[in-house]
Design an enzyme around this catalytic site. Sequence first.
Site, PDB file in Angstrom:
ATOM      1  N   GLU A  54      -5.972 -10.389  -1.868  1.00 28.38           N
ATOM      2  CA  GLU A  54      -6.643 -10.329  -0.558  1.00 28.38           C
ATOM      3  C   GLU A  54      -8.165 -10.309  -0.724  1.00 28.38           C
ATOM      4  O   GLU A  54      -8.880  -9.589  -0.017  1.00 28.38           O
ATOM      5  CB  GLU A  54      -6.179  -9.087   0.229  1.00 28.38           C
ATOM      6  N   ASP A 114     -11.939 -10.473  -0.614  1.00 33.92           N
ATOM      7  CA  ASP A 114     -13.099 -10.781   0.220  1.00 33.92           C
ATOM      8  C   ASP A 114     -14.245  -9.871  -0.200  1.00 33.92           C
ATOM      9  O   ASP A 114     -14.027  -8.800  -0.788  1.00 33.92           O
ATOM     10  CB  ASP A 114     -12.823 -10.728   1.731  1.00 33.92           C
ATOM     11  N   HIS A 141     -10.315  -6.088  -1.663  1.00 32.93           N
ATOM     12  CA  HIS A 141     -11.285  -6.073  -0.562  1.00 32.93           C
ATOM     13  C   HIS A 141     -12.503  -5.332  -1.121  1.00 32.93           C
ATOM     14  O   HIS A 141     -12.516  -4.094  -1.171  1.00 32.93           O
ATOM     15  CB  HIS A 141     -10.728  -5.333   0.656  1.00 32.93           C
ATOM     16  N   ASN A 178       2.082  -4.471  -3.488  1.00 33.79           N
ATOM     17  CA  ASN A 178       0.704  -4.876  -3.203  1.00 33.79           C
ATOM     18  C   ASN A 178      -0.124  -3.628  -2.900  1.00 33.79           C
ATOM     19  O   ASN A 178       0.269  -2.816  -2.060  1.00 33.79           O
ATOM     20  CB  ASN A 178       0.737  -5.807  -1.974  1.00 33.79           C
ATOM     21  N   GLU A 238       0.796  -1.238   0.000  1.00 39.55           N
ATOM     22  CA  GLU A 238       0.000   0.000   0.000  1.00 39.55           C
ATOM     23  C   GLU A 238       0.821   1.277   0.000  1.00 39.55           C
ATOM     24  O   GLU A 238       0.726   2.096   0.927  1.00 39.55           O
ATOM     25  CB  GLU A 238      -0.988  -0.027   1.187  1.00 39.55           C
TER      26      GLU A 238
HETATM   27  O1  G3I Z   1      -2.702  -9.923  18.411  1.00 41.04           O
HETATM   28  C1  G3I Z   1      -3.272  -8.805  19.111  1.00 41.04           C
HETATM   29  C2  G3I Z   1      -3.903  -9.274  20.361  1.00 41.04           C
HETATM   30  O2  G3I Z   1      -2.908  -9.795  21.209  1.00 41.04           O
HETATM   31  C3  G3I Z   1      -4.651  -8.102  21.013  1.00 41.04           C
HETATM   32  O3  G3I Z   1      -5.342  -8.559  22.134  1.00 41.04           O
HETATM   33  C4  G3I Z   1      -5.638  -7.466  20.032  1.00 41.04           C
HETATM   34  C5  G3I Z   1      -6.332  -6.241  20.620  1.00 41.04           C
HETATM   35  O4  G3I Z   1      -6.839  -5.400  19.623  1.00 41.04           O
HETATM   36  O5  G3I Z   1      -4.944  -7.067  18.899  1.00 41.04           O
HETATM   37  C6  G3I Z   1      -4.321  -8.162  18.227  1.00 41.04           C
HETATM   38  O6  G3I Z   1      -3.651  -7.723  17.098  1.00 41.04           O
HETATM   39  C7  G3I Z   1      -4.464  -7.322  16.004  1.00 41.04           C
HETATM   40  C8  G3I Z   1      -4.174  -8.242  14.820  1.00 41.04           C
HETATM   41  O7  G3I Z   1      -4.852  -7.778  13.683  1.00 41.04           O
HETATM   42  C9  G3I Z   1      -4.609  -9.692  15.077  1.00 41.04           C
HETATM   43  O8  G3I Z   1      -5.993  -9.744  15.244  1.00 41.04           O
HETATM   44  C10 G3I Z   1      -4.070  -5.896  15.645  1.00 41.04           C
HETATM   45  O9  G3I Z   1      -4.414  -5.009  16.691  1.00 41.04           O
HETATM   46  C11 G3I Z   1      -4.775  -5.493  14.372  1.00 41.04           C
HETATM   47  O10 G3I Z   1      -4.333  -4.204  13.959  1.00 41.04           O
HETATM   48  C12 G3I Z   1      -4.432  -6.487  13.291  1.00 41.04           C
HETATM   49  O11 G3I Z   1      -5.113  -6.099  12.131  1.00 41.04           O
HETATM   50  C13 G3I Z   1      -4.624  -6.629  10.918  1.00 41.04           C
HETATM   51  C14 G3I Z   1      -4.384  -5.461   9.956  1.00 41.04           C
HETATM   52  O12 G3I Z   1      -4.010  -5.958   8.675  1.00 41.04           O
HETATM   53  C15 G3I Z   1      -3.259  -4.532  10.425  1.00 41.04           C
HETATM   54  O13 G3I Z   1      -2.027  -5.183  10.397  1.00 41.04           O
HETATM   55  C16 G3I Z   1      -5.677  -7.567  10.353  1.00 41.04           C
HETATM   56  O14 G3I Z   1      -5.780  -8.728  11.189  1.00 41.04           O
HETATM   57  C17 G3I Z   1      -5.281  -8.005   8.937  1.00 41.04           C
HETATM   58  O15 G3I Z   1      -6.314  -8.730   8.347  1.00 41.04           O
HETATM   59  C18 G3I Z   1      -5.024  -6.762   8.096  1.00 41.04           C
HETATM   60  O16 G3I Z   1      -4.579  -7.192   6.829  1.00 41.04           O
HETATM   61  C19 G3I Z   1      -4.377  -6.133   5.886  1.00 41.04           C
HETATM   62  C20 G3I Z   1      -3.226  -6.563   4.995  1.00 41.04           C
HETATM   63  O17 G3I Z   1      -2.089  -6.878   5.775  1.00 41.04           O
HETATM   64  C21 G3I Z   1      -2.920  -5.464   3.979  1.00 41.04           C
HETATM   65  N1  G3I Z   1      -4.106  -5.086   3.216  1.00 41.04           N
HETATM   66  C22 G3I Z   1      -5.279  -4.740   4.027  1.00 41.04           C
HETATM   67  C23 G3I Z   1      -5.611  -5.874   4.985  1.00 41.04           C
HETATM   68  C24 G3I Z   1      -6.881  -5.605   5.746  1.00 41.04           C
HETATM   69  O18 G3I Z   1      -6.736  -4.470   6.554  1.00 41.04           O
END
Ligand code: G3I
Length: 363
Positions: free
Chosen positions: A281, A283, A252, A216, A174
Site C-alpha cells: 500500500e 504512498d 504508508h 497484511n 492489520e
Molecule cells: O462511499 C462512501 C460515500 O458514499 C460517502 O458519501 C462517504 C462519506 O464519508 O463515505 C464513503 O465511503 C468512504 C470510503 O473510504 C470511500 O471513500 C468511507 O467512509 C471511508 O471510511 C473509506 O476509507 C477507506 C479506509 O481504508 C477504510 O476502509 C479508504 O478509502 C481506503 O483507502 C483505506 O484503505 C486502507 C486499507 O484498506 C488498509 N490499510 C490502510 C489503508 C488506508 O487507511
Amino acid sequence: MLTLAMAAGGCSATGTGVPTASETTRTSLPAASAKPRCRPAARCTTRRLADAAGVTFGTAVSAAHLDEGRYRRTIIETFNSVTPENAMKWASIHPEPNEWNFDPFDRIVRFAGAHHMQIKGHALLFDQVDGDSTPDWVLAIDDPDELRAAIADHFTTLMRRYRGKVDRWDVVNEPLERLGTGQYDSHFRAVLGDDYISQVFEIAHEADPSARLFLNEAAAELLPAKAAALVALVERLRRAGTPVHGVGLQAHLVGGTVDAAALGNLIGRLERLGVSVAITELDVPTGPGPEAAATQADTYARVLRACFRTQCREVTTWGFTDRYTWIDTFLRPGLAPLPFDADYRPKPALEAIRRELAAAASG
Ligand code: G3I
C-alpha cells in the site's frame, strides 16, 4: 521530468509477451526466460518495465473512477496488477447477511481481465480502530460458532466466485495494534479467541486450497518494535502450521521517508520464516514543491531497491494519482503522496520508480 507520452511510449516485446489472465492467476512472476524484454527503457511503458523485471507493480483502484478515461489509461500504461481499495471490504461487498454487492468489484475484475492484470483480493477480514470495513450485522454476532459460520460463508462465496481471477488474498488485515505491539482487540479476536488468525486462515485455505494467502500489516516498516511483533506473530503462525503464504507490508510512509536498511532487514527476517513478502500500500505524503517531490522520489526509489535486494517482487501503491488519495481525508489535503499529480502528470517519483524497475529488469 518524464512526459506521460514518454512514459507510455511503445516498445516491442521479444519474449512470450504479457501473460494471459489464466497464466497470471497462480504465479505472480513469469519465468526468467519468459521475461518480455523492452529496450531502451526510456521508450517503454512503466508496465513493460515491470513485466520485463518480473515484478508485480500494482495499484489500489476504485470502480467509481473506472469510467474516467485518464484514470483507466494511466493504470493500463503503468501497472500489471490491481487491488480493490474498498470494493471487497466486507461492509461494501456483503453489507447484510443475504445482500451481496458484487458489482463494483466485478467491474474491477472485468477491467483487469481485459488488460491481463493480476488481481489481489483485499481484504477478507479487517476490523481496526476507527474502521468501518466490517458491517454491523457481523459485529453483532457474539457466538463463536455462528461467527465462524458467517466467516466461512463470506470467504467461500468470494473465493469461489473469483477463483482463477484473484490470485492472492489479504485474509487478515492489520491484526496488530496500530502503534503498539500486541494483537489488536478486534471483534474477531474477542469472539473467536487469540488464535482467531489461525482459524480464519484455515477457513480461507479450505475455501480455496490453491489460493495464496497473505497477512497484511501497517507501520511495521516505520516502528521497530512493531516489526519485531510482526515477525514473532508470523513465526508463531508458521510453527502452528497455519497456511499463511505471504506478508504484506503496507508502507504508508507518513513521515515521507523510510529507513531502507531496516525495511530490507524486516523483509529478510520474514522471508526466512518461509513466507513471501510484498509492499502492498505504498504512498509517500511529502507535500507540494520541488524539494518535497525530490524527497518523495528518493523514498520511492529506496523502497523498491530494498524490496528487489531480497526475494520481494511486488510493490503496490495505494492509488496512483494525487487526485484520489485516502491521505486527503484521513491525514490532510495537499500532501500529494502518489507518483502522478492530480492531473495525471508523472512526478519525479514515477521517474524514480521507472529507474528501479529498469535496473531490476537488466540486473
Ligand atoms: O462511499 C462512501 C460515500 O458514499 C460517502 O458519501 C462517504 C462519506 O464519508 O463515505 C464513503 O465511503 C468512504 C470510503 O473510504 C470511500 O471513500 C468511507 O467512509 C471511508 O471510511 C473509506 O476509507 C477507506 C479506509 O481504508 C477504510 O476502509 C479508504 O478509502 C481506503 O483507502 C483505506 O484503505 C486502507 C486499507 O484498506 C488498509 N490499510 C490502510 C489503508 C488506508 O487507511
